[in-house]
Design a protein around this motif. Structure first.
Motif, PDB file in Angstrom:
ATOM      1  N   VAL A  46       0.830  -1.212   0.000  1.00 46.77           N
ATOM      2  CA  VAL A  46       0.000   0.000   0.000  1.00 46.77           C
ATOM      3  C   VAL A  46       0.863   1.261   0.000  1.00 46.77           C
ATOM      4  CG1 VAL A  46      -1.643   1.344   1.377  1.00 46.77           C
ATOM      5  CG2 VAL A  46      -2.081  -1.061   0.923  1.00 46.77           C
ATOM      6  N   PRO A  47       1.820   1.423   0.914  1.00 45.34           N
ATOM      7  CA  PRO A  47       2.644   2.640   0.863  1.00 45.34           C
ATOM      8  C   PRO A  47       3.485   2.745  -0.407  1.00 45.34           C
ATOM      9  CG  PRO A  47       2.900   1.554   2.979  1.00 45.34           C
ATOM     10  CD  PRO A  47       2.118   0.641   2.110  1.00 45.34           C
ATOM     11  N   ILE A  48       4.023   1.630  -0.884  1.00 46.91           N
ATOM     12  CA  ILE A  48       4.822   1.670  -2.107  1.00 46.91           C
ATOM     13  C   ILE A  48       3.954   2.136  -3.276  1.00 46.91           C
ATOM     14  CG2 ILE A  48       6.110   0.242  -3.757  1.00 46.91           C
ATOM     15  CD1 ILE A  48       7.584   0.785  -1.072  1.00 46.91           C
ATOM     16  N   SER A  49       2.738   1.628  -3.370  1.00 48.37           N
ATOM     17  CA  SER A  49       1.831   2.031  -4.447  1.00 48.37           C
ATOM     18  C   SER A  49       1.446   3.503  -4.342  1.00 48.37           C
ATOM     19  CB  SER A  49       0.570   1.170  -4.422  1.00 48.37           C
ATOM     20  OG  SER A  49       0.900  -0.183  -4.547  1.00 48.37           O
ATOM     21  N   LEU A  54       2.095   9.103  -6.243  1.00 47.91           N
ATOM     22  CA  LEU A  54       2.414  10.507  -5.958  1.00 47.91           C
ATOM     23  C   LEU A  54       3.623  10.990  -6.754  1.00 47.91           C
ATOM     24  CD1 LEU A  54       1.809  10.661  -2.099  1.00 47.91           C
ATOM     25  CD2 LEU A  54       0.365  11.589  -3.926  1.00 47.91           C
ATOM     26  N   TYR A  55       4.647  10.140  -6.878  1.00 54.61           N
ATOM     27  CA  TYR A  55       5.822  10.475  -7.696  1.00 54.61           C
ATOM     28  C   TYR A  55       5.408  10.707  -9.148  1.00 54.61           C
ATOM     29  CZ  TYR A  55      10.080   9.923  -4.894  1.00 54.61           C
ATOM     30  OH  TYR A  55      11.107  10.106  -4.016  1.00 54.61           O
ATOM     31  N   SER A  56       4.561   9.836  -9.668  1.00 54.47           N
ATOM     32  CA  SER A  56       4.129   9.957 -11.063  1.00 54.47           C
ATOM     33  C   SER A  56       3.351  11.244 -11.291  1.00 54.47           C
ATOM     34  CB  SER A  56       3.265   8.756 -11.458  1.00 54.47           C
ATOM     35  OG  SER A  56       3.980   7.567 -11.303  1.00 54.47           O
ATOM     36  N   ILE A  57       2.439  11.558 -10.395  1.00 55.40           N
ATOM     37  CA  ILE A  57       1.660  12.794 -10.519  1.00 55.40           C
ATOM     38  C   ILE A  57       2.577  14.009 -10.441  1.00 55.40           C
ATOM     39  CG2 ILE A  57      -0.065  14.235  -9.356  1.00 55.40           C
ATOM     40  CD1 ILE A  57      -1.505  11.602  -8.606  1.00 55.40           C
ATOM     41  N   GLY A  63       6.590  18.376 -15.191  1.00 55.71           N
ATOM     42  CA  GLY A  63       6.870  18.336 -16.627  1.00 55.71           C
ATOM     43  C   GLY A  63       5.991  19.291 -17.402  1.00 55.71           C
ATOM     44  N   MET A  64       4.721  19.387 -17.024  1.00 49.76           N
ATOM     45  CA  MET A  64       3.817  20.317 -17.705  1.00 49.76           C
ATOM     46  C   MET A  64       4.199  21.767 -17.411  1.00 49.76           C
ATOM     47  SD  MET A  64       0.190  18.253 -17.190  1.00 49.76           S
ATOM     48  CE  MET A  64      -0.675  19.737 -16.832  1.00 49.76           C
ATOM     49  N   MET A  77      13.580  17.066  -6.625  1.00 52.36           N
ATOM     50  CA  MET A  77      12.365  16.425  -6.124  1.00 52.36           C
ATOM     51  C   MET A  77      12.639  14.968  -5.740  1.00 52.36           C
ATOM     52  SD  MET A  77       8.708  15.842  -7.973  1.00 52.36           S
ATOM     53  CE  MET A  77       9.202  14.366  -8.826  1.00 52.36           C
ATOM     54  N   ASN A  78      13.404  14.278  -6.554  1.00 57.97           N
ATOM     55  CA  ASN A  78      13.755  12.890  -6.275  1.00 57.97           C
ATOM     56  C   ASN A  78      14.601  12.782  -5.006  1.00 57.97           C
ATOM     57  OD1 ASN A  78      13.588  10.204  -6.876  1.00 57.97           O
ATOM     58  ND2 ASN A  78      15.307  10.218  -8.279  1.00 57.97           N
TER      59      ASN A  78
END
Length: 174
Positions: A46-49, A54-57, A63-64, A77-78
């Motif tokens: 659950v936390p990994i997902s 959140l990283y993807s968003i 990027g936008m 950010m990373n």
């Protein structure tokens, strides 16, 4: 909130505790420094997902906004995200391996292989660096596949089964 399911066995009643996703995420943060117990699959996945989502968003939004031309924003950010998540992620991975009756110290294989993979190419031969990168990817994938298996039933050398709630008035004898 825990939902409890009773199951009768010869030794007595076992209380099987079902954990919600919110409880699993809370345990990720509250058990961040605990290396002595066991963690269920849900406590790991659950936390990994959530963090992957959140990283993807965040990557898409940045990027936008920055038109994908500012790599230092992504690196910063990373770095911040990794510094925040490194200890609880290590802890939950450590406890998850212990639930599988595997030493939690195998968790250190991934960062140990990641350090030489990030070395400048001038310090390592390109063939050696490729081999280290491939080994790092292989070990990471194997570790993730291992994390998908159900933990050992009942107690093991790392503690009691996290799916069972021990009745304090009538303790089970293993």
């Amino acid at each position: 909130m825990c939902y409890i399911l009773d199951r009768d066995l010869k030794a007595g009643v076992i209380l099987i505790v079902t954990m919600t996703a919110m409880e699993a995420y809370k345990r990720f943060w509250t058990q961040g420094f605990n290396l002595h117990d066991r963690a269920r699959r849900k406590e790991f996945w659950v936390p990994i997902s959530i963090h992957l989502l959140l990283y993807s968003i965040a990557y898409i939004l940045i990027g936008m906004y920055y038109k994908l031309d500012n790599e230092h924003i992504y690196r910063m950010m990373n770095l911040i995200g990794n510094l925040i998540l490194i200890i609880p992620t290590f802890s939950v991975t450590f406890r998850r391996l212990q639930d599988l009756n595997i030493s939690g110290w195998f968790t250190l294989l991934v960062p140990a292989l990641h350090l030489p993979a990030d070395m400048p190419s001038s310090l390592l031969n390109i063939n050696i660096q490729f081999l280290i990168d491939a080994l790092h990817l292989f070990v990471t994938l194997i570790l993730l596949i291992i994390m998908m298996f159900d933990g050992t039933e009942g107690p093991n050398k790392y503690g009691h089964d996290p799916k069972e709630e021990i009745d304090e008035l009538n303790p089970r004898k293993y």
